[in-house]
Design a protein around this motif. Structure first.
Motif, PDB file in Angstrom:
ATOM      1  N   LYS A  88       0.848  -1.011   0.006  1.00 20.57           N
ATOM      2  CA  LYS A  88       0.180   0.054  -0.166  1.00 20.57           C
ATOM      3  C   LYS A  88       0.987   1.174   0.277  1.00 20.57           C
ATOM      4  O   LYS A  88       1.891   1.605   0.813  1.00 20.57           O
ATOM      5  CB  LYS A  88      -0.964  -0.031   1.197  1.00 20.57           C
ATOM      6  CG  LYS A  88      -1.905   1.185   1.158  1.00 20.57           C
ATOM      7  CD  LYS A  88      -2.751   1.110   2.312  1.00 20.57           C
ATOM      8  CE  LYS A  88      -3.884   2.510   2.277  1.00 20.57           C
ATOM      9  NZ  LYS A  88      -4.739   2.384   3.204  1.00 20.57           N
ATOM     10  N   ASP A  91      -0.612   8.516  -0.677  1.00 15.00           N
ATOM     11  CA  ASP A  91      -0.442   9.557  -1.535  1.00 15.00           C
ATOM     12  C   ASP A  91       0.407  10.411  -0.520  1.00 15.00           C
ATOM     13  O   ASP A  91       0.205  10.538   0.688  1.00 15.00           O
ATOM     14  CB  ASP A  91      -1.493  10.353  -1.873  1.00 15.00           C
ATOM     15  CG  ASP A  91      -2.287   9.598  -3.265  1.00 15.00           C
ATOM     16  OD1 ASP A  91      -1.522   9.044  -3.892  1.00 15.00           O
ATOM     17  OD2 ASP A  91      -3.563   9.867  -3.155  1.00 15.00           O
ATOM     18  N   TYR A  97       3.454   9.876 -10.112  1.00 15.90           N
ATOM     19  CA  TYR A  97       3.989   8.677 -10.580  1.00 15.90           C
ATOM     20  C   TYR A  97       4.019   9.136 -12.200  1.00 15.90           C
ATOM     21  O   TYR A  97       3.104   8.954 -12.944  1.00 15.90           O
ATOM     22  CB  TYR A  97       3.240   7.502 -10.341  1.00 15.90           C
ATOM     23  CG  TYR A  97       3.137   7.315  -8.668  1.00 15.90           C
ATOM     24  CD1 TYR A  97       4.158   6.395  -8.265  1.00 15.90           C
ATOM     25  CD2 TYR A  97       2.203   7.760  -8.192  1.00 15.90           C
ATOM     26  CE1 TYR A  97       4.202   6.442  -6.759  1.00 15.90           C
ATOM     27  CE2 TYR A  97       2.172   7.673  -6.638  1.00 15.90           C
ATOM     28  CZ  TYR A  97       3.127   7.053  -6.201  1.00 15.90           C
ATOM     29  OH  TYR A  97       2.880   6.809  -4.619  1.00 15.90           O
ATOM     30  N   SER A 100       3.017   6.048 -14.608  1.00 12.96           N
ATOM     31  CA  SER A 100       1.989   5.330 -14.230  1.00 12.96           C
ATOM     32  C   SER A 100       2.325   4.292 -13.344  1.00 12.96           C
ATOM     33  O   SER A 100       3.602   4.057 -12.863  1.00 12.96           O
ATOM     34  CB  SER A 100       1.181   4.413 -15.335  1.00 12.96           C
ATOM     35  OG  SER A 100       1.776   3.450 -15.805  1.00 12.96           O
ATOM     36  N   ILE A 101       1.513   3.500 -12.667  1.00 10.58           N
ATOM     37  CA  ILE A 101       1.734   2.424 -11.674  1.00 10.58           C
ATOM     38  C   ILE A 101       0.993   1.417 -11.925  1.00 10.58           C
ATOM     39  O   ILE A 101      -0.270   1.184 -12.293  1.00 10.58           O
ATOM     40  CB  ILE A 101       1.771   3.126 -10.350  1.00 10.58           C
ATOM     41  CG1 ILE A 101       2.495   2.163  -9.100  1.00 10.58           C
ATOM     42  CG2 ILE A 101       0.271   3.288  -9.928  1.00 10.58           C
ATOM     43  CD1 ILE A 101       2.521   2.906  -8.025  1.00 10.58           C
ATOM     44  N   GLY A 103      -1.126  -1.058 -10.230  1.00  8.46           N
ATOM     45  CA  GLY A 103      -1.702  -1.275  -9.213  1.00  8.46           C
ATOM     46  C   GLY A 103      -3.055  -0.676  -9.287  1.00  8.46           C
ATOM     47  O   GLY A 103      -3.582  -0.254 -10.193  1.00  8.46           O
ATOM     48  N   LYS A 104      -3.891  -0.644  -8.115  1.00  9.54           N
ATOM     49  CA  LYS A 104      -5.314  -0.323  -7.990  1.00  9.54           C
ATOM     50  C   LYS A 104      -5.269   0.928  -7.363  1.00  9.54           C
ATOM     51  O   LYS A 104      -4.627   1.289  -6.074  1.00  9.54           O
ATOM     52  CB  LYS A 104      -6.088  -1.314  -7.239  1.00  9.54           C
ATOM     53  CG  LYS A 104      -7.388  -0.923  -7.175  1.00  9.54           C
ATOM     54  CD  LYS A 104      -8.264  -2.055  -6.085  1.00  9.54           C
ATOM     55  CE  LYS A 104      -9.756  -1.584  -6.012  1.00  9.54           C
ATOM     56  NZ  LYS A 104     -10.368  -2.575  -5.438  1.00  9.54           N
ATOM     57  N   ARG A 105      -5.798   1.862  -7.956  1.00 11.87           N
ATOM     58  CA  ARG A 105      -6.042   3.154  -7.185  1.00 11.87           C
ATOM     59  C   ARG A 105      -7.058   3.241  -6.029  1.00 11.87           C
ATOM     60  O   ARG A 105      -8.148   2.647  -6.203  1.00 11.87           O
ATOM     61  CB  ARG A 105      -6.604   4.445  -8.337  1.00 11.87           C
ATOM     62  CG  ARG A 105      -6.551   5.920  -7.855  1.00 11.87           C
ATOM     63  CD  ARG A 105      -5.187   6.295  -7.355  1.00 11.87           C
ATOM     64  NE  ARG A 105      -5.423   7.602  -6.970  1.00 11.87           N
ATOM     65  CZ  ARG A 105      -4.286   8.398  -6.123  1.00 11.87           C
ATOM     66  NH1 ARG A 105      -3.252   7.898  -5.977  1.00 11.87           N
ATOM     67  NH2 ARG A 105      -4.641   9.459  -5.820  1.00 11.87           N
ATOM     68  N   THR A 106      -6.794   3.931  -5.223  1.00 10.82           N
ATOM     69  CA  THR A 106      -7.528   4.140  -3.833  1.00 10.82           C
ATOM     70  C   THR A 106      -7.724   5.522  -3.554  1.00 10.82           C
ATOM     71  O   THR A 106      -7.220   6.160  -4.387  1.00 10.82           O
ATOM     72  CB  THR A 106      -7.102   3.352  -2.523  1.00 10.82           C
ATOM     73  OG1 THR A 106      -5.865   4.126  -2.231  1.00 10.82           O
ATOM     74  CG2 THR A 106      -6.673   2.029  -2.757  1.00 10.82           C
ATOM     75  N   TRP A 110      -2.201   3.950  -3.567  1.00 14.62           N
ATOM     76  CA  TRP A 110      -2.306   2.866  -4.647  1.00 14.62           C
ATOM     77  C   TRP A 110      -2.071   1.632  -3.719  1.00 14.62           C
ATOM     78  O   TRP A 110      -1.611   1.485  -2.689  1.00 14.62           O
ATOM     79  CB  TRP A 110      -1.187   2.839  -5.522  1.00 14.62           C
ATOM     80  CG  TRP A 110      -1.353   4.111  -6.484  1.00 14.62           C
ATOM     81  CD1 TRP A 110      -0.615   5.321  -6.371  1.00 14.62           C
ATOM     82  CD2 TRP A 110      -1.804   3.929  -7.691  1.00 14.62           C
ATOM     83  NE1 TRP A 110      -1.215   5.934  -7.553  1.00 14.62           N
ATOM     84  CE2 TRP A 110      -1.695   5.308  -8.384  1.00 14.62           C
ATOM     85  CE3 TRP A 110      -2.586   2.907  -8.390  1.00 14.62           C
ATOM     86  CZ2 TRP A 110      -2.166   5.475  -9.595  1.00 14.62           C
ATOM     87  CZ3 TRP A 110      -3.021   3.395  -9.579  1.00 14.62           C
ATOM     88  CH2 TRP A 110      -3.010   4.483 -10.253  1.00 14.62           C
ATOM     89  N   LEU A 112      -0.617  -2.464  -4.549  1.00 10.11           N
ATOM     90  CA  LEU A 112      -0.139  -3.125  -5.416  1.00 10.11           C
ATOM     91  C   LEU A 112      -0.212  -4.525  -5.002  1.00 10.11           C
ATOM     92  O   LEU A 112       0.220  -4.897  -3.793  1.00 10.11           O
ATOM     93  CB  LEU A 112       1.381  -2.801  -5.635  1.00 10.11           C
ATOM     94  CG  LEU A 112       1.744  -1.681  -6.433  1.00 10.11           C
ATOM     95  CD1 LEU A 112       1.063  -0.476  -5.962  1.00 10.11           C
ATOM     96  CD2 LEU A 112       3.117  -1.283  -6.710  1.00 10.11           C
TER      97      LEU A 112
END
Length: 291
Positions: A88, A91, A97, A100-101, A103-106, A110, A112
């Motif tokens: 995790k 921010d 980034y 990009s990255i 992973g899943k945006r929260t 993020w 991963l």
């Protein structure tokens, strides 16, 4: 470390990759280091949740503000296989980034995770995950960039695992001693070949470059490509391009970046560096693709 640049220079046949710039490849290789930094994390094991030993290794820096880091998750426990590992990244005010990255945006950062079946870290093994981030040039002059980076790594990145996990159901595919369990929507890639690049001059005589050519002659695009390489007592140095490698000592599982795809009717070339003293060594390799 200069071998990654040599590999990158030999990638004219890689589809969809050149348009993303060589900086992305540098994020997955080891580049020429401006400075190498290793930060030791702490290990705390609870009944259900495990906070494993973690190291953050800088592999590349571009200018004063863009940093490439490997997050290395270790399982030094000799009795427990770590399952369901998760990274995790929270921010912060001055971190972005640029490439990009994966992973899943929260709402606050993020998440991963390993999006293939290989979500375990067996006892004595490790997992590498590469991230690229940029410190804003608007950072106050009273804050040193290096100090801000270290604070970000130490306080805004949380890695957890569990000590239990459900068995994965899926079809086992195998080539020699290389193995993968296919997940839903995956197929085995059977049309590929492996050869030694005889023109590559390694700085170490025991290092060899292997070229894997993958041909997609199916009616579907290959959206995500995974592979397992069995090398026995030899050692895998790197796979290019790849996002994550799960190191199982005598074999390794890798996943290509989500932006590296193989449209139907196309081909892709991968490059593997292996340390071996066997003159005619060819590794066992099994590959899969999400369609």
């Amino acid at each position: 470390m200069k071998k990654t640049k040599k590999i990158i220079n030999k990638l004219p046949n890689i589809i969809c990759v050149l348009a993303l710039s060589t900086f992305i490849f540098m994020a997955n290789g080891y580049g020429i280091l401006k400075q190498e930094l290793t930060i030791n994390g702490k290990a705390e094991i609870n009944e259900e949740i495990i906070k494993p030993e973690v190291k953050f290794k800088r592999t590349q820096q571009i200018g004063d503000y863009i940093f490439f880091y490997d997050i290395i998750i270790y399982n030094n426990n000799t009795n427990i296989n770590y399952q369901n590992w998760q990274i995790k990244i929270k921010d912060t005010e001055y971190i972005t980034y640029p490439y990009s990255i994966d992973g899943k945006r929260t709402d606050d950062g993020w998440i991963l995770t390993n999006y293939n079946w290989d979500d375990r870290i067996e006892a004595g093994e490790k997992v590498n995950v590469t991230i690229t981030f940029e410190v804003s040039s608007e950072i106050p002059k009273t804050i040193l960039v290096e100090e801000y980076v270290q604070d970000f790594l130490n306080n805004s990145i949380e890695i957890t695992c569990t000590n239990s996990g459900a068995d994965k159901e899926g079809t086992l595919v195998q080539n020699g001693k290389a193995k993968l369990i296919l997940k839903e929507s995956e197929i085995e890639i059977k049309d590929f070949n492996v050869k030694v690049d005889s023109e590559y001059v390694a700085p170490n005589p025991n290092e060899k470059m292997y070229v894997i050519t993958i041909n997609n002659n199916t009616d579907s695009d290959y959206l995500i490509i995974r592979g397992n390489i069995y090398v026995g007592s030899n050692r895998i140095l790197e796979v290019s391009p790849s996002v994550i490698t799960c190191d199982h000592i005598d074999n390794a599982t890798f996943t290509l970046p989500h932006w590296v795809q193989i449209p139907k009717g196309s081909s892709l070339m991968l490059y593997i560096m292996i340390h071996t003293t066997e003159e005619n060594f060819i590794p066992d390799i099994v590959l899969s693709a999400t369609i």
